[in-house]
Every structure is written in structure tokens, then in C-alpha cells.
Design an enzyme around this catalytic site. Structure first.
Site: not given
Lengths: 295, 295
Positions: A97, A242, A174
Site C-alpha cells: 500500500s 502510514k 485502497k
């Protein structure tokens, strides 16, 4: 004989995903920074490669599953990187990701060698990786997606392996997933904080809300974590931090305002600051509980 | 012969709820500020009363379904109010969504007459009211709840008529519901804003997200509204604005911080300010789309 697959990045997610490829019958070439996981995969039948370039020399399909954008950049385009040794017609599938902007840049570099790159980030966590039931959100060209579908199906639920659009669209999807979850998490946390502070039975509130418009998997699964105070991950707060950093960067880069996501990111910062980096991200609830003066 | 029920407040929700009580066989005494709905209910078999006090004189069970806290205060404790004429052992069921603090105060006033009050706010909207399938979140004593369950079951889904706790707990639960929905709405709106602005197919994103952890009724139903741009209510933004005002008041009154709910309330303010008061509250999405420079 199934095609040989290269797999780079054998962390909590990568390790079980790689094992599922071996189980499905793919010869596997692996590379990782730490020796332990490599030995573990070699014991399961994989071949160890000395560098990302060596992986690319040995395998026509190279999968990366790495923590963050700079890791993928280094492994693909750094010294002894994948791009330096890609075979003709090779396919790179980045399942990390990472930044959608970096993804489209890297896809262009890969394309310049005659190879193709898909972005294919996942959701479903360690359990999904172990069970081979991940959701996989794919960006890239349709023909390559179709050709790689059987490979992805070794790691994910075939019904939830979806091509979203061109290069980078998987990463955007995502981000959308993490953003939607973030809003739901904040809402559930604040609801539970109010109920707890006013002495109302949170379990009954959760049950009542699950029957109506507030019903969500977040209320169901993370709401249960907040009820029991069990924040064993699951998905670590540090990784969610993150993902939200990437979300806020993508918002700025694309001219989108995400005030709720910015707020959720700050709540995660508070969680990490108070020592919660390795807790499940549902522990965001504890930040709101703390702000209400309840433990 | 079933007990006579008094019903005060014949708006969008109250009208179909009152009709369902008639259908179930309850003699009904009604009162409302506007003449039209009273005539409509009289045509369906109800008796019109001249004041809230008259309703209380004629019926041992009095239901209120009113827009806001001051309306309930006026109808119960104002001149010619319900409290001035309650029968011994009467039950007042306030099904409005109002302040939990005002609710506990009103319940004490009702109790001082020897009667009992339940707070029983609903969710499920006009459709739920018409179909008699509302969720009902009840606060008040257990015996009265048990005795009133058959009455509530005329208007709601029996599986979703839940006693949450003592007086005011129903209203707290209703706030929790709106707060949880608000977070989810903000998350879905921001996710869709990012996808739209980056040219990614929002319908595919929604479909992919529905298969994973971001799955929610908000993503399903309100996400569909955002996709099609159909913001016919449903539940009006002006009413959601009121519910969030009550939520933020309850947060301050009880020593709870609700930063995400405060943010959602501001988004609703922006929606209402731009003429969206009568749109479905899913139109919060349009505020985020507007902030991203997309219509």
C-alpha cells in the site's frame, strides 16, 4: 508447470502470501532484507535470491509486498533493483500500500523496459493473507489483469479481486478503503465514549445500532474490540498511520479536502504517541475515551 | 378492547405511526398544531382532542412525536400540558429525538404526578414509520418497558425494540446512532471525493469496499445516493442538523469530546447554508465534492 514467481518482502503479510503461492504449485524465488523469513520460505520449497535484480532474472512475474513507498522505489529502481534485470514481457505486481503518484511513476519506468506493472494492494489483514482470502484492488491494463488473475487468486478471494481502473487506481481504492474505515472508526469511538461516560450499557448500544443504519463491520468487529479492550492486532496502528499519511498526501496532490481523514490521522498520531504503535488501530477508541476522562 | 392511546405530533413520522396504532386496534385520541393531519387521522377513526391536557384526560397512554426539545417541554409541562391532566398510573412515551438531559428532567416531573415516562426515540425514517418496522431505543424502568412493549410493537420491529437503560438512555443511544452514522458518512464522502477527483470509477470503488472492512449500510445506501446524485429524502438534512446539535450539547454537558461529530455538524451546516435543508443528509457528500472542486 506453473510459472515461476519472484516474491520480494516477507513480512507479516508477505510470508503467508508467498506460502500460498507455493501451495498452489508455483516455483518461488524469494528475497527479503531479513534472513529468518527467507530461510523459512526456503524450507517450504522456495529458492533464495541475492538481490531484487536476481529475482527478476529468475522469474517472469515479480511480486513486491513492502512497508512503504521508499521501500518499493528502492527495490524496483535502486541499485541491483528489479527494473535493471526485468525479462521481456515480465509483469511486476506491487501489492504494497503506497503512494498512487509514485505508483504511476514506477509503472512508467517498468513500461520503459517492455514489462508491465500492476498495483494490487490488499485488505483483509494477516488472517486474510494466511487464509488466502484477501480483497485485492487492482490498477493497470485489463489484459495484464486478466492474465494475472489466477496468480492473484492464490492469495485472495476470487470474488474480491477487482480491477478498479488504470495504473494507480488500485492504490486510490485502497486509500478510499482506509478513509471510509477511518470515518466509521471515529464515529463509533465517539458514540462509545458518550455512552460510557453517561453510564449507558455500551454493549446494548452496539447491539441496537447493529440493527439499523449505523450498522458496519467497524461497529461489529472494532466495536467488539473496544467493548472488551482487546487491542491485539489485527492491523497495527503504525501501519494505519502510514496509510493515512499517504491518504493526506494524495488529497493535497489531487486537490481534494479530507477534513475528517485529517482528524482521524491526528487521533492515530495521539495513539502512537502514547505508545500504541503496535496495538490494533481500533485502539483509536482509547484516545477518545481518554479525552473523555475514562480509561 | 385494547387501551386508548393519545398521540401528540402528527408530522411526517407521527402520522404513519399513529395510523399503525389504529390498524392494530387501539382507540386513538390525537392532537397536533396543524389541522390537516388531525382531520386525516379522524377520517381514519381517531378522536380529536383540543389540547395536550385533553389527550391526557382521555388516554392512559400518551405518545409524543415532536420535532425538538422545546416542543416536548411545551406539550408536557406548558399551559394545558399533558402533565396537568395525567391519569393515575398513566404512561408517557416520548418518541421524539430530544436532549437526554431534558428527558431526565421531564421524566422526574411526570413521576411527581404518579405517572411514568419512557424515552423511546426511533430510527428507520419515514419508510420505517409507514411499514411499522422502526428501531426503537428505550430508556426508563423495566416494568413499564415490558408493559408498553406490545404498544411499541405496533410501530416497530419487535426484534429492534430494545431497552437500553434508565431514563434518558434511549436518547443517549439515539445520539450514538447519529454520531456513528456521521463518521461513516464523512468517511464515505471523502473517499468518493478522492476517487471522483482522480478519475477512478466510484461505482467500482464502492463495490470493492462493500466486500471488506469498510462495509457499512452508509456505504451501501448513502453511497448509492452519492453515486446517482439522488438526494430526495429519506431523512432531511435539517433534522440531522438538529440531532447533531443535541449530540454536541450532550458532549459538552457530560464531559465528552466529539471532534469528528463537531466536524460532521459543520459539514451539515454548510449543506444547509447552501440550500440543502430539505435534501437527504447523504448530500453531505456534495459539500466534500464542492470542496474538491467537483459538482
Amino acid at each position: 508447470m506453473l510459472e515461476t514467481i519472484g516474491f520480494i518482502g516477507l513480512g507479516v503479510m508477505g510470508r503467508p502470501m508467498a506460502k500460498n503461492l507455493i501451495k498452489a504449485g508455483h516455483p518461488l524465488v524469494v528475497h527479503s532484507r531479513s534472513r529468518g523469513p527467507v530461510d523459512e520460505l526456503v524450507a517450504s520449497g522456495a529458492t533464495a535470491a541475492g538481490s531484487p535484480a536476481e529475482v527478476a532474472r529468475l522469474a517472469p512475474i515479480v511480486i513486491t509486498m513492502l512497508p512503504d513507498t521508499p521501500d518499493v522505489e528502492l527495490v524496483l529502481t535502486g541499485p541491483h533493483g528489479v527494473v535493471s534485470a526485468l525479462r521481456p514481457n515480465a509483469v511486476v505486481i506491487d501489492m504494497s500500500s503506497i503512494s498512487p503518484a509514485a505508483t504511476t511513476r514506477l509503472a512508467a519506468v517498468v513500461a520503459s523496459t517492455g514489462a508491465t506493472m500492476l498495483d494490487a494492494p490488499v485488505s483483509g489483514g494477516e488472517i486474510g493473507a494466511v487464509n488466502g482470502s484477501l480483497s485485492i484492488m487492482v490498477g493497470g491494463d485489463e489484459a495484464t489483469f486478466a492474465r494475472m488473475q489466477p496468480v492473484l487468486a492464490c492469495m485472495g478471494n476470487p470474488e474480491r479481486i477487482v480491477r478498479i481502473g488504470g495504473s494507480g487506481a488500485g492504490q486510490i481504492c485502497k486509500i478510499c478503503n482506509q478513509v471510509a474505515i477511518g470515518g466509521a472508526l471515529a464515529g463509533v469511538s465517539e458514540a462509545f465514549a458518550l455512552a460510557r461516560k453517561t453510564g449507558v450499557d455500551v454493549a446494548r448500544v452496539r447491539q441496537a445500532l447493529l440493527g439499523g443504519f449505523a450498522a458496519s463491520r467497524v461497529l461489529d468487529v472494532h466495536g467488539e474490540r473496544m467493548l472488551t479492550g482487546n487491542y491485539a492486532p489485527g492491523f497495527r496502528a503504525a501501519l494505519y498511520q502510514k496509510d493515512l499519511r499517504i491518504a493526506n498526501e494524495a488529497a493535497a496532490a489531487n486537490g481534494v479536502a479530507m477534513p475528517a481523514t485529517a482528524l482521524v490521522a491526528q487521533l492515530v498520531n495521539a495513539l502512537v504517541a502514547s505508545g500504541g504503535a503496535d496495538l490494533d488501530y481500533a485502539a483509536i477508541g482509547t484516545v477518545l475515551f481518554g479525552m473523555a476522562g475514562i480509561r
